[in-house]
Scaffold this motif. Structure first.
Motif, PDB file in Angstrom:
ATOM      1  N   PRO A 184       6.198  18.960 -15.331  1.00 35.67           N
ATOM      2  CA  PRO A 184       4.913  19.051 -16.079  1.00 35.67           C
ATOM      3  C   PRO A 184       4.188  17.488 -16.157  1.00 35.67           C
ATOM      4  N   ALA A 185       3.221  17.624 -16.766  1.00 39.47           N
ATOM      5  CA  ALA A 185       2.431  16.318 -16.994  1.00 39.47           C
ATOM      6  C   ALA A 185       3.315  15.012 -17.587  1.00 39.47           C
ATOM      7  N   GLY A 186       4.196  15.523 -18.213  1.00 39.07           N
ATOM      8  CA  GLY A 186       4.996  14.382 -18.992  1.00 39.07           C
ATOM      9  C   GLY A 186       5.888  13.687 -18.086  1.00 39.07           C
ATOM     10  N   ALA A 187       6.417  14.190 -16.985  1.00 37.79           N
ATOM     11  CA  ALA A 187       7.175  13.816 -16.067  1.00 37.79           C
ATOM     12  C   ALA A 187       6.741  12.739 -15.022  1.00 37.79           C
ATOM     13  N   VAL A 188       5.934  11.874 -15.633  1.00 35.68           N
ATOM     14  CA  VAL A 188       5.288  10.747 -14.603  1.00 35.68           C
ATOM     15  C   VAL A 188       6.323   9.914 -14.342  1.00 35.68           C
ATOM     16  N   PRO A 189       6.002   9.220 -13.161  1.00 34.50           N
ATOM     17  CA  PRO A 189       6.885   8.058 -12.822  1.00 34.50           C
ATOM     18  C   PRO A 189       6.945   6.969 -13.877  1.00 34.50           C
ATOM     19  N   ARG A 190       7.745   6.208 -14.255  1.00 35.19           N
ATOM     20  CA  ARG A 190       7.852   4.959 -15.148  1.00 35.19           C
ATOM     21  C   ARG A 190       7.554   3.683 -14.184  1.00 35.19           C
ATOM     22  N   ARG A 191       8.271   3.584 -13.019  1.00 39.88           N
ATOM     23  CA  ARG A 191       7.966   2.577 -12.038  1.00 39.88           C
ATOM     24  C   ARG A 191       8.630   2.923 -10.626  1.00 39.88           C
ATOM     25  N   VAL A 192       8.061   2.168  -9.691  1.00 39.36           N
ATOM     26  CA  VAL A 192       8.395   2.354  -8.449  1.00 39.36           C
ATOM     27  C   VAL A 192       9.312   1.363  -7.670  1.00 39.36           C
ATOM     28  N   VAL A 193      10.249   1.526  -6.864  1.00 42.56           N
ATOM     29  CA  VAL A 193      11.174   0.732  -6.203  1.00 42.56           C
ATOM     30  C   VAL A 193      10.962   0.591  -4.709  1.00 42.56           C
ATOM     31  N   LEU A 233      11.968   8.848 -12.257  1.00 41.74           N
ATOM     32  CA  LEU A 233      11.204   9.781 -13.023  1.00 41.74           C
ATOM     33  C   LEU A 233      12.183   9.974 -14.441  1.00 41.74           C
ATOM     34  N   PRO A 234      11.508  10.307 -15.347  1.00 44.87           N
ATOM     35  CA  PRO A 234      12.117  10.617 -16.610  1.00 44.87           C
ATOM     36  C   PRO A 234      13.161  11.684 -16.362  1.00 44.87           C
ATOM     37  N   GLY A 235      14.389  11.522 -16.681  1.00 43.79           N
ATOM     38  CA  GLY A 235      15.552  12.610 -16.653  1.00 43.79           C
ATOM     39  C   GLY A 235      16.140  12.686 -15.380  1.00 43.79           C
ATOM     40  N   ARG A 236      15.636  12.023 -14.308  1.00 42.65           N
ATOM     41  CA  ARG A 236      16.083  12.008 -12.902  1.00 42.65           C
ATOM     42  C   ARG A 236      16.442  10.861 -12.286  1.00 42.65           C
ATOM     43  N   ILE A 271       0.865  -1.106   0.009  1.00 39.41           N
ATOM     44  CA  ILE A 271      -0.109  -0.069   0.083  1.00 39.41           C
ATOM     45  C   ILE A 271       0.933   1.330  -0.039  1.00 39.41           C
ATOM     46  N   ARG A 272       2.018   1.159   0.799  1.00 34.51           N
ATOM     47  CA  ARG A 272       2.822   2.456   0.871  1.00 34.51           C
ATOM     48  C   ARG A 272       3.577   2.529  -0.506  1.00 34.51           C
ATOM     49  N   THR A 273       3.747   1.522  -0.954  1.00 30.85           N
ATOM     50  CA  THR A 273       4.512   1.826  -2.266  1.00 30.85           C
ATOM     51  C   THR A 273       3.545   2.357  -3.542  1.00 30.85           C
ATOM     52  N   SER A 274       2.315   1.575  -3.563  1.00 35.41           N
ATOM     53  CA  SER A 274       1.259   2.086  -4.369  1.00 35.41           C
ATOM     54  C   SER A 274       0.983   3.603  -4.300  1.00 35.41           C
ATOM     55  N   ALA A 275       0.987   3.759  -3.090  1.00 32.61           N
ATOM     56  CA  ALA A 275       0.612   5.329  -2.606  1.00 32.61           C
ATOM     57  C   ALA A 275       1.573   6.329  -3.069  1.00 32.61           C
ATOM     58  N   ALA A 276       2.872   5.904  -3.033  1.00 35.13           N
ATOM     59  CA  ALA A 276       4.060   6.676  -3.592  1.00 35.13           C
ATOM     60  C   ALA A 276       3.806   6.849  -5.019  1.00 35.13           C
ATOM     61  N   HIS A 277       3.540   5.844  -5.863  1.00 37.84           N
ATOM     62  CA  HIS A 277       3.521   5.902  -7.284  1.00 37.84           C
ATOM     63  C   HIS A 277       2.420   6.900  -7.718  1.00 37.84           C
ATOM     64  N   VAL A 278       1.232   6.578  -6.910  1.00 37.07           N
ATOM     65  CA  VAL A 278       0.128   7.220  -7.308  1.00 37.07           C
ATOM     66  C   VAL A 278       0.129   8.771  -7.007  1.00 37.07           C
ATOM     67  N   ALA A 279       0.707   9.097  -6.066  1.00 41.02           N
ATOM     68  CA  ALA A 279       0.910  10.398  -5.497  1.00 41.02           C
ATOM     69  C   ALA A 279       2.042  11.307  -6.537  1.00 41.02           C
ATOM     70  N   ALA A 280       2.972  10.413  -6.994  1.00 37.90           N
ATOM     71  CA  ALA A 280       4.038  10.963  -7.900  1.00 37.90           C
ATOM     72  C   ALA A 280       3.133  11.387  -9.235  1.00 37.90           C
ATOM     73  N   HIS A 281       2.365  10.473  -9.587  1.00 34.75           N
ATOM     74  CA  HIS A 281       1.527  10.575 -10.795  1.00 34.75           C
ATOM     75  C   HIS A 281       0.688  12.051 -10.740  1.00 34.75           C
ATOM     76  N   LEU A 282       0.102  12.163  -9.560  1.00 34.80           N
ATOM     77  CA  LEU A 282      -0.879  13.285  -9.475  1.00 34.80           C
ATOM     78  C   LEU A 282      -0.200  14.632  -9.479  1.00 34.80           C
ATOM     79  N   THR A 283       1.008  14.543  -8.813  1.00 35.19           N
ATOM     80  CA  THR A 283       1.632  15.747  -8.480  1.00 35.19           C
ATOM     81  C   THR A 283       2.883  16.073  -9.390  1.00 35.19           C
ATOM     82  N   ALA A 284       3.054  15.233 -10.571  1.00 41.79           N
ATOM     83  CA  ALA A 284       4.134  15.447 -11.416  1.00 41.79           C
ATOM     84  C   ALA A 284       4.007  16.634 -12.566  1.00 41.79           C
TER      85      ALA A 284
END
Length: 453
Positions: free
Chosen positions: A399-408, A418-421, A384-397
């Motif tokens: 610009p919009a294109g800087a969305v997370p590709r995966r989470v560890v 994150l793309p480029g980071r 749950i913690r990991t999924s919440a981190a991924h979803v929150a990163a999507h919502l707060t990205a």
């Protein structure tokens, strides 16, 4: 805006509010509630419910009311996820099972690896070196690969269940009678090989020797005994075939779906997380066997189509774990939806093989919120913690294109790619529950819905 009354929805809401983002949380909105909430033009909408059909309905309703808002929706079925991506613009389906599978697989194959996944050119592992995360090519050590190969070979023609044993006893018994009679006729009576085979086949078929052999009473007695034995072997073979045809046939006798005997990973709980983990391990070339206690579990058919052997049993049974070769396995992953059952499986596993590496799934049971207490049992990851981190990163990205590709998922924090980071550390919220209610000041009393299998 967050939609849903699940534990994940409450965690995402708490994380966003702690980060300074205003959140409108709707536990179970109808169409009118959605219209009123979307009139404020939120920056993003997270549909975090426990049912794919409900998620699909809410996502379609949100897009119908507002055609520009970014939508993140939890969907477990990949077909539904693909259709959502095709039908709705700027809609991101997220599966917690897919998010956590690389992390769990990495822990199963190597305790020093945070996650491992395939990138189309091989496997990539994430490791922690000198205080930072690095991605390196991954391949199992030669000794591990050799052990896994020998384990697969040893599993051939070693039946696990009773129907397979009956089938093999009957089959090998008939073949033994046929071979013994054939050798006798060809070696002692010097008959042509083809004629000897015909007479031996007649003995096995129960119609007796092709011709009498005067002066050889021993052979006639042997033929009679062989025909009587063949009757019993045929009955066993028939019973085994009937059971195999009418049963689920989740474990093979010969081929890729046999039970590996060494160098394998035992995955207990074949829900969405367990199935994705098995699939990831198979893609990495790691032998795997699933354990599921529910004979009607919906993922059994998918596991069979993927070539994953599955044993119907309780993973907390020490006799079952011993029979599955736990002492010769690489790791055991307890990833069922009931976390108390996962703890029971871990305890049983340590009772059978004290040195076995155990990977635990946690995050949904309120009684097991503090995962550090589970450290003696194994490597624990909070889905749950990991999924919440991924979803929150999507919502707060931005610009919009800087969305997370995966989470560890780490032991104490999560990292989003994150793309480029690259992999960026995501802080864990101090609070793990939501006190936010849409349009009022009362506390949201919606209870967690345990649907994240």
């Amino acid at each position: 805006m967050v939609i849903g009354a699940t534990t994940l929805a409450r965690r995402v809401c708490a994380s966003l509010r702690e980060g300074g983002h205003p959140v409108d949380h709707l536990a179970a909105p109808d169409d009118q509630d959605l219209r009123r909430a979307l009139a404020a033009r939120p920056a993003g909408v997270a549909v975090l419910v426990d049912d794919d059909l409900s998620a699909l309905r809410h996502a379609l309703a949100v897009r119908h009311v507002c055609d520009t808002v970014r939508i993140v929706v939890t969907v477990f079925d990949r077909t539904v996820a693909q259709q959502l991506e095709l039908l709705l613009r700027d809609c991101v389906p997220v599966s917690p099972a897919d998010l956590l599978a690389p992390t769990l697989a990495g822990l199963c194959v190597d305790p020093d690896v945070l996650a491992v996944w395939g990138d189309g050119h091989g496997a990539v592992a994430v490791r922690q070196q000198e205080g930072r995360l690095v991605e390196t090519a991954w391949r199992a050590a030669p000794a591990v690969r050799r052990r896994a190969l020998l384990g697969r070979l040893r599993g051939q023609l070693q039946p696990h269940d009773a129907d397979a044993r009956l089938l093999l006893i009957g089959l090998f018994g008939i073949l033994a009678v046929l071979a013994l009679d054939w050798i006798w006729l060809a070696g002692v009576f010097h008959k042509p090989v083809s004629t000897a085979f015909l007479e031996a086949a007649r003995v096995v078929a129960g119609v007796g020797p092709a011709t009498p052999h005067a002066g050889h009473p021993g052979y006639e007695i042997l033929s009679g005994v062989a025909m009587l034995l063949t009757v019993g072997f045929t009955a066993l073979l028939t019973a085994g075939i009937v059971d195999r045809v009418s049963g689920p046939r989740l474990v093979g006798v010969l081929g890729p779906r046999v039970l590996p005997r060494a160098g394998h990973v035992i995955v207990v709980g074949l829900g969405q997380v367990g199935l994705r983990l098995c699939q990831t391990l198979r893609q990495l070339g790691v032998p795997v066997v699933g354990v599921e206690r529910e004979p009607t579990a919906p993922n059994l058919r998918l596991a069979r189509s993927m070539g994953i052997p599955v044993v119907l049993a309780h993973g907390g049974d020490r006799a079952v774990l011993a029979r599955l070769g736990l002492g010769r396995a690489c790791a055991l992953a307890a990833v069922g939806s009931d976390e108390l059952d996962n703890i029971a499986v871990a305890v049983a596993a340590h009772g059978v093989a004290p040195d076995i590496r155990v990977v635990l799934r946690a995050g949904e049971d309120e009684a097991i919120a503090e995962t550090r207490s589970l450290l003696p049992l194994g490597l624990t990851r909070d889905i749950i913690r990991t999924s919440a981190a991924h979803v929150a990163a999507h919502l707060t990205a931005h610009p919009a294109g800087a969305v997370p590709r995966r989470v560890v998922a780490g032991a104490d924090c999560d990292y989003v790619d994150l793309p480029g980071r690259g992999l960026v550390r995501r802080p864990v919220p101090a609070g793990d529950d939501c006190a936010h209610v849409s349009g009022g000041g009362e506390r949201d009393t919606a209870q967690s819905v345990p649907g994240m299998r």
